[in-house]
Motif scaffolding. Structure first.
Motif, PDB file in Angstrom:
ATOM      1  N   UNK A   1     -21.677   3.526 -46.617  1.00 45.95           N
ATOM      2  CA  UNK A   1     -22.358   3.047 -45.415  1.00 45.95           C
ATOM      3  C   UNK A   1     -21.756   3.756 -44.198  1.00 45.95           C
ATOM      4  N   UNK A   2     -22.561   3.922 -43.172  1.00 46.29           N
ATOM      5  CA  UNK A   2     -22.110   4.580 -41.951  1.00 46.29           C
ATOM      6  C   UNK A   2     -21.978   3.560 -40.825  1.00 46.29           C
ATOM      7  N   UNK A   3     -20.846   3.611 -40.123  1.00 47.82           N
ATOM      8  CA  UNK A   3     -20.661   2.826 -38.905  1.00 47.82           C
ATOM      9  C   UNK A   3     -20.702   3.775 -37.717  1.00 47.82           C
ATOM     10  N   UNK A   4     -21.043   3.248 -36.565  1.00 50.91           N
ATOM     11  CA  UNK A   4     -21.148   4.111 -35.383  1.00 50.91           C
ATOM     12  C   UNK A   4     -20.255   3.601 -34.266  1.00 50.91           C
ATOM     13  N   UNK A   5     -19.750   4.513 -33.474  1.00 48.39           N
ATOM     14  CA  UNK A   5     -18.964   4.195 -32.281  1.00 48.39           C
ATOM     15  C   UNK A   5     -19.492   5.051 -31.142  1.00 48.39           C
ATOM     16  N   UNK A   6     -19.711   4.434 -30.000  1.00 49.84           N
ATOM     17  CA  UNK A   6     -20.268   5.165 -28.858  1.00 49.84           C
ATOM     18  C   UNK A   6     -19.178   5.485 -27.843  1.00 49.84           C
ATOM     19  N   UNK A   7     -19.427   6.511 -27.061  1.00 49.25           N
ATOM     20  CA  UNK A   7     -18.497   6.897 -26.007  1.00 49.25           C
ATOM     21  C   UNK A   7     -19.259   7.726 -24.992  1.00 49.25           C
ATOM     22  N   UNK A   8     -18.661   8.000 -23.862  1.00 51.88           N
ATOM     23  CA  UNK A   8     -19.239   8.966 -22.938  1.00 51.88           C
ATOM     24  C   UNK A   8     -18.355  10.199 -22.930  1.00 51.88           C
ATOM     25  N   UNK A   9     -18.991  11.344 -23.124  1.00 51.15           N
ATOM     26  CA  UNK A   9     -18.253  12.604 -23.174  1.00 51.15           C
ATOM     27  C   UNK A   9     -18.026  13.172 -21.783  1.00 51.15           C
ATOM     28  N   UNK A  10     -18.520  12.475 -20.761  1.00 51.10           N
ATOM     29  CA  UNK A  10     -18.436  12.977 -19.395  1.00 51.10           C
ATOM     30  C   UNK A  10     -17.342  12.256 -18.615  1.00 51.10           C
ATOM     31  N   UNK A  11     -17.085  12.721 -17.389  1.00 48.15           N
ATOM     32  CA  UNK A  11     -16.084  12.131 -16.514  1.00 48.15           C
ATOM     33  C   UNK A  11     -16.715  11.824 -15.158  1.00 48.15           C
ATOM     34  N   UNK A  12     -16.364  10.670 -14.618  1.00 53.21           N
ATOM     35  CA  UNK A  12     -16.892  10.257 -13.322  1.00 53.21           C
ATOM     36  C   UNK A  12     -16.415  11.203 -12.229  1.00 53.21           C
ATOM     37  N   UNK A  13     -17.376  11.663 -11.398  1.00 53.03           N
ATOM     38  CA  UNK A  13     -17.028  12.582 -10.308  1.00 53.03           C
ATOM     39  C   UNK A  13     -17.173  11.932  -8.944  1.00 53.03           C
ATOM     40  N   UNK A  14     -18.164  11.071  -8.771  1.00 49.23           N
ATOM     41  CA  UNK A  14     -18.373  10.430  -7.481  1.00 49.23           C
ATOM     42  C   UNK A  14     -19.712   9.731  -7.443  1.00 49.23           C
ATOM     43  N   UNK A  15     -20.244   9.517  -6.237  1.00 52.29           N
ATOM     44  CA  UNK A  15     -21.494   8.782  -6.046  1.00 52.29           C
ATOM     45  C   UNK A  15     -22.451   9.638  -5.215  1.00 52.29           C
ATOM     46  N   UNK A  16     -23.716   9.682  -5.644  1.00 43.92           N
ATOM     47  CA  UNK A  16     -24.727  10.466  -4.933  1.00 43.92           C
ATOM     48  C   UNK A  16     -24.989   9.871  -3.548  1.00 43.92           C
ATOM     49  N   UNK A  17     -24.949  10.709  -2.533  1.00 48.16           N
ATOM     50  CA  UNK A  17     -25.164  10.262  -1.154  1.00 48.16           C
ATOM     51  C   UNK A  17     -26.641  10.237  -0.794  1.00 48.16           C
ATOM     52  N   UNK A  18     -26.999   9.326   0.103  1.00 50.38           N
ATOM     53  CA  UNK A  18     -28.341   9.324   0.673  1.00 50.38           C
ATOM     54  C   UNK A  18     -28.409  10.414   1.741  1.00 50.38           C
ATOM     55  N   UNK A  19     -29.382  11.315   1.572  1.00 50.91           N
ATOM     56  CA  UNK A  19     -29.599  12.369   2.547  1.00 50.91           C
ATOM     57  C   UNK A  19     -31.081  12.355   2.909  1.00 50.91           C
ATOM     58  N   UNK A  20     -31.561  13.398   3.566  1.00 49.09           N
ATOM     59  CA  UNK A  20     -32.997  13.522   3.822  1.00 49.09           C
ATOM     60  C   UNK A  20     -33.658  14.019   2.540  1.00 49.09           C
ATOM     61  N   UNK A  21     -34.253  13.079   1.791  1.00 49.06           N
ATOM     62  CA  UNK A  21     -34.795  13.398   0.480  1.00 49.06           C
ATOM     63  C   UNK A  21     -36.321  13.371   0.502  1.00 49.06           C
ATOM     64  N   UNK A  22     -36.922  14.110  -0.422  1.00 45.17           N
ATOM     65  CA  UNK A  22     -38.359  13.978  -0.613  1.00 45.17           C
ATOM     66  C   UNK A  22     -38.628  12.616  -1.245  1.00 45.17           C
ATOM     67  N   UNK A  23     -39.823  12.101  -1.035  1.00 44.57           N
ATOM     68  CA  UNK A  23     -40.117  10.748  -1.498  1.00 44.57           C
ATOM     69  C   UNK A  23     -41.258  10.757  -2.517  1.00 44.57           C
ATOM     70  N   UNK A  24     -41.128   9.928  -3.511  1.00 47.57           N
ATOM     71  CA  UNK A  24     -42.183   9.702  -4.492  1.00 47.57           C
ATOM     72  C   UNK A  24     -42.261   8.204  -4.731  1.00 47.57           C
ATOM     73  N   UNK A  25     -43.426   7.629  -4.494  1.00 49.26           N
ATOM     74  CA  UNK A  25     -43.619   6.190  -4.637  1.00 49.26           C
ATOM     75  C   UNK A  25     -42.593   5.413  -3.822  1.00 49.26           C
ATOM     76  N   UNK A  26     -42.254   5.954  -2.667  1.00 47.66           N
ATOM     77  CA  UNK A  26     -41.387   5.237  -1.744  1.00 47.66           C
ATOM     78  C   UNK A  26     -39.910   5.325  -2.039  1.00 47.66           C
ATOM     79  N   UNK A  27     -39.522   6.078  -3.066  1.00 45.36           N
ATOM     80  CA  UNK A  27     -38.113   6.144  -3.439  1.00 45.36           C
ATOM     81  C   UNK A  27     -37.629   7.587  -3.384  1.00 45.36           C
ATOM     82  N   UNK A  28     -36.573   7.824  -2.626  1.00 47.46           N
ATOM     83  CA  UNK A  28     -36.035   9.168  -2.547  1.00 47.46           C
ATOM     84  C   UNK A  28     -35.065   9.440  -3.685  1.00 47.46           C
TER      85      UNK A  28
END
Length: 247
Positions: A144-171
């Motif tokens: 039988x196979x068991x599974x374990x999850x992980x993230x292979x990535x590393x946190x870098x920061x948070x996306x800033x709100x800038x002057x973005x194009x809009x689609x359905x009201x959300x930039x």
């Protein structure tokens, strides 16, 4: 934007607070919204992704034997591999079958054998949440196979709100464009429905489920991004966090 004048009662996701911050520019590997946590893969200095379970390790309970067939389901793609010569050789065939699948290559999922453990293989892919199962049928015995999850990535920061194009009201930052990521400083972010943020509480990123990509004060099962809340919940289910660099 009352928050710009010191009122924490109103804000928008991805809005920085204060004068002391550092911002870096990455390439969006997928659509990224202001306030989203941004992750990078080890060895990749240019591309940023959202929050994902980007790795799954599948481990067999015993060696595979003659007559076994291994049925794999990976992100909805079905593959089947028959026993070949030996258990290690069959695991190699499993990895090859995954890496040769056009459907899985198309979404960026690859497989590799886990060094030093002939009963394990792992799946990895940037910018995609991976699901994977393996079931053995046939033969004199079935591991039988068991599974374990992980993230292979590393946190870098948070996306800033800038002057973005809009689609359905959300930039948002579409995949392939430059995304501005706050790597040091304070910024408003979406928080999970059940989160209880407060000043100086540690903040964590949720990687799965309906609240994936939001922040919480609950550590169990979530990613320790090294951030701290700097406010309680404010209007719009947001909170202010302090970003403290790569984690």
């Amino acid at each position: 934007m009352d928050k710009l004048y010191g009122d924490l009662g109103k804000a928008i996701a991805g809005q920085k607070f204060g004068l002391h911050d550092e911002t870096e520019t990455l390439v969006a590997g997928e659509n990224i919204y202001p306030g989203d946590p941004v992750f990078q893969n080890v060895g990749d200095e240019e591309v940023g992704y959202g929050a994902h379970i980007s790795g799954v390790t599948l481990t067999a309970s015993a060696a595979l034997v003659a007559g076994n067939n291994v049925a794999l389901t990976i992100n909805g793609v079905s593959l089947e591999v028959a026993f070949s010569e030996s258990s290690p050789e069959t695991f190699r065939k499993i990895v090859d079958a995954i890496n040769l699948s056009e459907d899985l290559r198309g979404i960026g999922i690859t497989a590799f054998q886990v060094e030093g453990n002939p009963l394990k293989f792992s799946l990895s892919g940037p910018g995609v949440t991976i699901t994977g199962t393996a079931t053995v049928t046939g033969g004199a015995s079935q591991a039988t196979f068991s599974s374990a999850t992980y993230t292979a990535a590393r946190f870098r920061g948070v996306a800033r709100h800038m002057e973005l194009s809009y689609r359905e009201g959300t930039g948002f930052y579409p995949a392939g464009v430059a995304v501005n990521v706050l790597t040091q400083g304070q910024i408003t972010v979406p928080v999970a429905d059940a989160a209880n943020p407060d000043n100086l509480k540690p903040a964590y990123v949720i990687l799965t489920g309906a609240n994936a990509g939001k922040f919480t004060d609950e550590s169990s099962g979530n990613y320790d991004c090294g951030c701290y809340f700097r406010s309680a919940r404010i209007e719009g289910n947001l909170a202010l966090i302090e970003v403290r660099g790569l984690k």
